[in-house]
Structures are given as C-alpha cells and as structure tokens.
Design a protein around this motif. Structure first.
Motif, PDB file in Angstrom:
ATOM      1  N   SER A  81       9.386   3.483  -2.748  1.00 13.92           N
ATOM      2  CA  SER A  81       8.598   3.361  -1.524  1.00 13.92           C
ATOM      3  C   SER A  81       9.112   4.319  -0.454  1.00 13.92           C
ATOM      4  N   LEU A  82      10.441   4.372  -0.279  1.00 11.95           N
ATOM      5  CA  LEU A  82      11.000   5.250   0.750  1.00 11.95           C
ATOM      6  C   LEU A  82      10.781   6.722   0.390  1.00 11.95           C
ATOM      7  N   SER A 128       6.999   7.539   0.899  1.00  6.98           N
ATOM      8  CA  SER A 128       6.560   7.628   2.280  1.00  6.98           C
ATOM      9  C   SER A 128       7.114   8.892   2.928  1.00  6.98           C
ATOM     10  N   ARG A 129       8.295   9.293   2.524  1.00  2.73           N
ATOM     11  CA  ARG A 129       8.852  10.527   3.088  1.00  2.73           C
ATOM     12  C   ARG A 129       8.073  11.747   2.589  1.00  2.73           C
ATOM     13  N   PRO A 154       7.168   4.200   6.440  1.00  4.88           N
ATOM     14  CA  PRO A 154       7.720   3.240   5.468  1.00  4.88           C
ATOM     15  C   PRO A 154       7.572   1.806   5.977  1.00  4.88           C
ATOM     16  N   GLU A 155       7.315   0.901   5.033  1.00  7.22           N
ATOM     17  CA  GLU A 155       7.154  -0.514   5.403  1.00  7.22           C
ATOM     18  C   GLU A 155       8.530  -1.148   5.482  1.00  7.22           C
ATOM     19  N   ARG A 163      17.081   2.940   7.389  1.00 10.44           N
ATOM     20  CA  ARG A 163      16.337   3.546   6.284  1.00 10.44           C
ATOM     21  C   ARG A 163      17.261   4.323   5.345  1.00 10.44           C
ATOM     22  N   TYR A 180      18.281   3.261   1.518  1.00 15.89           N
ATOM     23  CA  TYR A 180      17.974   4.220   0.459  1.00 15.89           C
ATOM     24  C   TYR A 180      19.215   4.490  -0.390  1.00 15.89           C
TER      25      TYR A 180
END
Lengths: 414, 296
Positions: free
Chosen positions: A247-248, A251-252, A258-259, A328, A332
């Motif tokens: 997800s991260l 989104s990047r 990002p949620e 974040r 990660y």
C-alpha cells in the motif's frame, strides 16, 4: 472517512524511470528464459546432482507463497471476522496474492524438468507426497484467487462493453454474461473466501513439511517436526506487513495519499502475530537444544541470527511502538524487515540448511537463475501497475463526491 | 434474508462432503515389501576395484560405455566420484586401516531401500518398490521436480541437466526390466570376476553375511550396512573397517520418509482437519453476518 474512498482505476502515465528499469530487468529475465527452455536447466542454472533445488524453489516458490499471504489474511480479517474498517485493503491484497501465486506457478514451471507434464499432478498424484499436497492446494487456491478477483472485472466492464465492427453483436451477450456471473459470485463468494483461507492454511504449513524428508541433510537449526507450524505462523505474521508495504509503495509510486490510519490500525496485529511465531521458534530451539549450534560461527548460524534478529525481534519491538505506527517511513521499514525475515527464513530452510552428504561442487545461484528471479519479480510489479490502471482496485478519493449534498439528501452518515 | 442464510449452510455442507469424498479416492504408488525380495551382498573386502561392474552397467543401460580396457585406469580413484546421469554405479577407493598397500574399493549405486524416501516423496508416484525389491522410476509419469533427489538419504538419483526436453531421472534400477523381473541377475553381479557381489534373497544374504562375520571376525568389521539402516535396504555391505571411513552416510535406522508421512496423514486423515477448519471459519463468518444484520 472511509466513505470518501472508492476503488477506481488509477489515472497516471504508465511510464516512469522506475518502470523503464523494471522493463529492462524483465527483458533480461526473458532472454535467460529463452536459454533455459531452449537449452535445459544445466545451461542456465548451477543446480547439480548434489543440489537439486536452488534459488528458484527457495525464493520464487517458497518465499513467493509466503509473501502472498496478504491475500488470505486480509480476506479472513475483513470477510470472516467482519472487520469492515479494513475493507479498502481487500482488493489490493487479493490482487497481489493473485499475481504472487501466478508467478509462483510460473516459477515452478521454470524449475520443472518436464514442465509440460504438470497436468500429471492432479491426475496421477501420490497422496503420501507432501509436494503433491502443496501442488494441489496451490493450484486450487490460484483458481480461487482468480474467482475472488473476478467481481472487480465485472464491476469494471458491466455496461461498458463496446466492441466495434463485426464483433458488435457480442456486446449484449457478453454484458448479460458478466451480469449473470456477477450475480452468481455475489451469492457464492462466501464459499470461495472460506475455501481460500482453508487452502492457504493447508499449503502454507505443508511447505514447511517439504524439507523434513531430507532428514540429516537439513541443518538441525531448521530441521524440526514443528516446521509446518512455524511456516504457518510466519505466513500469518507476514501477511499484514506485505499489505502495508504494498500500500505504501503503491501510493508513493502512483501519487496517492496513503491510508495511514487504516494501515496503522492493521499494523497493531503484526506485533502479537510475530510474537507468537517467535515464541514457537525459540521454544522449539530450547526443547530440541539446538542453541548449541549457535556456539560455532559458520554460514548457517550467522544466517539464523540474521533471520531472527532482523526479521523477527527488531520488527516486534518496532510494531509495539506507537511512534513507528504513526510514521510512514518507520512503518515501511518495519514492514520491510518482517518481509526480509520471512524471505531469509525460506531461503535458509531450502538453501542454507541443505547440506548433501557428498559435495562434489558447492552450489551458488548462477547469473541466469538470479536474472530470471529478478525478471519475474519485475514483471509482477509491472503487471500490478497495469492492473491497477485498468481495474478499480486501489481506493481513491471520489471526485464527484460532495459531502454536504449527500448529508442533506440522505440525512445520515453511513 | 432467511433464504440466503439457508442456502449458505446448504452449500457449506454440500461442499464439505464432496471435498471429503474426492480426497478419499486417491491412490498411492506400488510399494510392496515382499518377504522374498531379492538383494545383493557387497563384500568390499573381496572387491579388487576392477570397475568391470561400471562397464557392464553402462552397456546394459545403453549408456556410452567405451572400451572395457579403459576401466583398468586406476587414476579415477584419485577423487571421489558419485553416480550421475552417465554412470549409475561407480567404484571409489579408500585407504585401508589394516593394510596400507591394499586400498579398499567400494561400489556405490542405489540401495533399493525397503521403505524408500523417493517412493514416498514423488509427487506423481513415478517411483515404485517392486515385489523383487527393485525401486524403479517410471518415465511416463515424471514431471522433473527433483524432489526424489532432495529426499534420497544416499544421494543417488541423478538428473539429466543438459537436456531441454524429456530429461530423465537416472539411477540404478536393479536391471529390473530386462533381467531381475525375468529371474535374471543384475549385470554388475554377473560380470564381477571375484564374486564380491552376491545376488540372492535378502533374508538369506543377511544370514550369509552374519555367518561370514562369525567365521572371520578378524577380516570383518562387525556390522552389516543396510540390514537396519533406514529400516533396511536391498543392497547390503560388508567391510573390514568402520563404514564411516568409507564415506557411508550416517542415516539412522528409521525409515527414510521419517515424520513426513505421519504429519501428512494426520492433516489429511479422512480430511477431517481441513473440513473442521472450514466449518469453524464458516461458523464465525455466519455469526458475524447475523450480528451485522441485527444491527441494521
């Protein structure tokens, strides 16, 4: 907040610097693939009669299956345990699991000497064989994942089938077929969701049974009768970090927000899951007394320490730390460490731990093996990017959405 | 709503039954452990390292054998050799503990286990243990996964890595097809000029070996390798010194498939655990659905 997010195809240019690098790596893999299928395993790999299994089984297959665990863990969390607050994560998780298992199947085909005989497995299977159980479960689960993904396909195309020219007359039948399938899957999906979770539990654990039959060839640090349980527990633990990492990263790379609040809540499960895994791992070590092998410094003991320290202990500490869950970057990093830990664990069980009684030539993965592995991973990422641009997978803010109007008309916030 | 709940349970039950039925009908490969199974007793104290057995084996299996006189070359003994895709049996040489000038030579080939790991491991049942003791490989089934090689405690099966299409698993087949299945004796036993190899019923060979050890306690190390190793093998070895010094692996006396079959069968016995898990998860899912409907 969740109402603001709706899965939709991502609108971004396909090419970027990273994508071009991935294409080059994938092409390199394809060149080596031609050599492998044209000239045989010996021409491309360093596999030999002492080391019949190498990088492809250890990484592409064993680690590939483990790292695709995000699919069944997320789908169990949302659909079976009814944690609706994580619903936005299900589609990407199912899609990456689908891609992951597809590439596990492709990876197996590279490694099989007679890949064209793969249909022998369901037809002639030997029920005493652990590999048979793994094979049949992976095959069935792959089919299940395609079925679980199919509602996303129907959602994308229902009412949007516009074939041109001679194929025009097909528009209506295809559309009604899609609608029928959509309706059918809507009513039966619970069956496939449950089936997917059961099949996953079965083969994730059986992967751990695979190397037990090699007996004394496997280093005692990893040769344990509870290996299937350890494989299952580590698959549980690595599922959510994979979802967070994907997800991260997505989104990047795709310029989405990002949620973080959803991911931080999901991350709270990781610490306890990893803790259970560590407890069994260490408990097994104490009961069998294998800590004596850590006294000698060699490749195996160093790899064991790396696996446990960086892959389990440090991430456990991180996931129990609020600062990590809010940041974040740290989240990660912590997720990457768990993924690294499971990857190294599978590598260790299948490659580091395997010492045949007679070694004429030691095994080191060849350039060809590494190229094909990297090429397959690159292709997988490219396919991920393609699919999220075609299908409504990733949740994004809905542009047409006007909060005030909605509240005024409906009068309730759902 | 009630309707959908009923279909939910119905489908659940139906599926569990069909899944259980499907699993029961599965087969396992031929794995016969006949009391009259044959075997070969290798007396390494008699072997002179002439390598005629290597020649006979290649000739029998249509492998490039070369000239029989080439096998007099003893320089091959300088390094350890293992059976591979071109040689199903090889002879290695080791220093003699008792007599420096008379090195020990040991023939290596498939041991034809009584409880073979390859038969248990093979994903498609390409390996089988025949009535006469031979463990053989069926080309028409193999998918080339090489799990047999991972499983084999003696590191015997070899793979044709150079072939892009139809690569074979190569290992000693006890000359099953053309000789032992028709009452003949294996090619290596036939050619051996010093009768270091004795072909016969395994239980008779075990008696013979113990008789030899009893009569010549000075000549033999008091152990018959293969009598109890991995719960018994069709090929049996006598030696004048400890088997560890002759590169025999330390494999224990439990059947080579080890714990895998019990674990596997515990998970799948009558398919109960998977179905139970399915039912449990289905129950949780159903309860959650009910709760949610009540809230709404």
């Amino acid at each position: 907040m969740d109402e603001l997010l709706k899965p939709a195809p991502v609108k971004r240019p396909f090419l970027s610097t990273g994508v071009i690098i991935l294409i080059v790596l994938a092409l390199n893999g394809i060149v080596w693939s031609i050599l492998r299928f044209g000239l045989g395993l010996g021409a491309v790999t360093n596999l030999n009669n002492q080391y019949p299994w190498g990088l492809w089984i250890g990484i592409d297959v064993a680690a590939g299956v483990a790292l695709a665990a995000g699919g069944f863990t997320t789908s169990a969390l949302v659909h079976i345990f009814y944690r609706e607050d994580f619903r936005v994560l299900v589609r990407p998780a199912i899609m990456t699991a689908m891609l992951g298992y597809t590439f596990v199947a492709v990876g197996v085909m590279f490694d099989l000497g007679r890949y064209y005989n793969i249909w022998h497995v369901p037809v002639m299977g030997n029920s005493n064989s652990v590999l048979f159980e793994v094979g049949i479960c992976v095959m069935t689960y792959l089919g299940t994942l395609y079925i679980e993904f199919f509602p996303i396909v129907t959602e994308r195309f229902i009412g949007k089938v516009h074939l041109k020219g001679a194929l025009r007359f097909l528009n209506r039948p295809i559309d009604s077929a899609l609608r029928w399938i959509d309706n059918f899957l809507d009513n039966t999906m619970f069956f496939f969701i449950l089936l997917g979770v059961v099949l996953s539990c079965l083969h994730q654990s059986s992967l751990g049974t695979l190397m037990l039959i090699a007996g004394p060839k496997i280093h005692p640090l990893w040769q344990t009768p509870i290996s299937p349980l350890l494989f299952l527990l580590s698959a549980f633990a690595v599922g959510f970090p994979m979802v967070i990492m994907e997800s991260l990263s997505a989104s990047r790379s795709l310029g989405l927000k990002p949620e973080m609040d959803v991911l931080a809540r999901l991350a709270r499960f990781v610490g306890p899951l990893l803790g259970v895994y560590l407890a069994f791992k260490i408990g097994d070590m104490v009961i069998r007394g294998t800590y004596v092998y850590l006294n000698e410094i060699n490749f195996a003991s160093v790899m064991w320490v790396v696996e446990i320290l960086f892959g389990v202990i440090i991430p456990i500490r991180m996931f129990f730390w609020d600062k990590v869950l809010r940041s974040r970057t740290l989240l990660y990093l912590a997720s990457l460490l768990v993924i690294f830990g499971v990857l190294i664990n599978r590598f260790n069980v299948f490659i580091t731990a395997y010492t045949p009684p007679y070694i004429l030539k030691p095994y080191k993965p060849s350039i060809g093996e590494i190229s094909i592995t990297i090429g397959l991973i690159s292709l997988e990422i490219l396919l991920y990017r393609t699919l999220v641009m075609i299908f409504p997978v990733l949740a994004q803010p809905d542009k047409n959405y006007r909060p005030k109007a909605k509240f005024a008309i409906r009068g309730v916030i759902r | 709503m009630d309707q959908s709940r009923r279909t939910f349970l119905k489908t659940l039950g139906l599926v569990s039954f069909s899944a259980a039925g499907a699993k029961k009908s599965k087969a396992t490969p031929t794995n016969i452990l006949s009391d009259d199974r044959m075997g070969v007793l290798v007396d390494t104290t008699v072997c002179i390292g002439c390598r005629r057995c290597e020649y006979a084996c290649k000739a029998e299996h249509n492998l490039p054998a070369g000239d029989i006189d080439d096998y007099n070359d003893r320089s091959v003994f300088e390094r350890l050799r293992r059976p591979d895709a071109d040689a199903l049996t090889v002879v290695n040489q080791y220093p003699n503990d008792k007599e420096d000038r008379l090195p020990v030579t040991v023939k290596v080939q498939c041991m034809h286990c009584d409880h073979p790991a390859c038969v248990s491991a093979c994903i498609v049942g390409a390996f089988s243990k025949q009535k006469n003791g031979a463990v053989i490989w069926d080309e028409s089934r193999c998918i080339g996964c090489r799990y047999c090689m991972v499983a084999c405690p003696f590191q015997i099966p070899a793979f044709e890595y150079d072939k892009a299409i139809e690569p074979k698993i190569m290992k000693c087949d006890f000359c099953y097809e053309n000789r032992t299945s028709k009452g003949g004796i294996p090619a290596c036993v036939e050619i051996c000029p010093v009768e270091a190899l004795t072909f016969g019923k395994r239980y008779e060979l075990v008696q013979l070996a113990h008789e030899k050890i009893r009569r010549n306690p000075d000549r033999y190390f008091d152990h018959l390798f293969g009598e109890h190793e991995v719960a018994g093998t069709s090929w049996l070895y006598l030696a004048g010194q400890d088997f560890k010094s002759l590169d025999f692996p330390d494999v224990g006396t439990d059947p080579a498939p080890g714990a895998t079959e019990p674990i596997q069968h515990a998970i799948f016995k009558f398919f109960v655990p998977p179905v139970a898990l399915y039912a449990l998860l289905g129950g949780i899912m159903w309860l959650g659905k009910q709760n949610r409907e009540e809230e709404e």
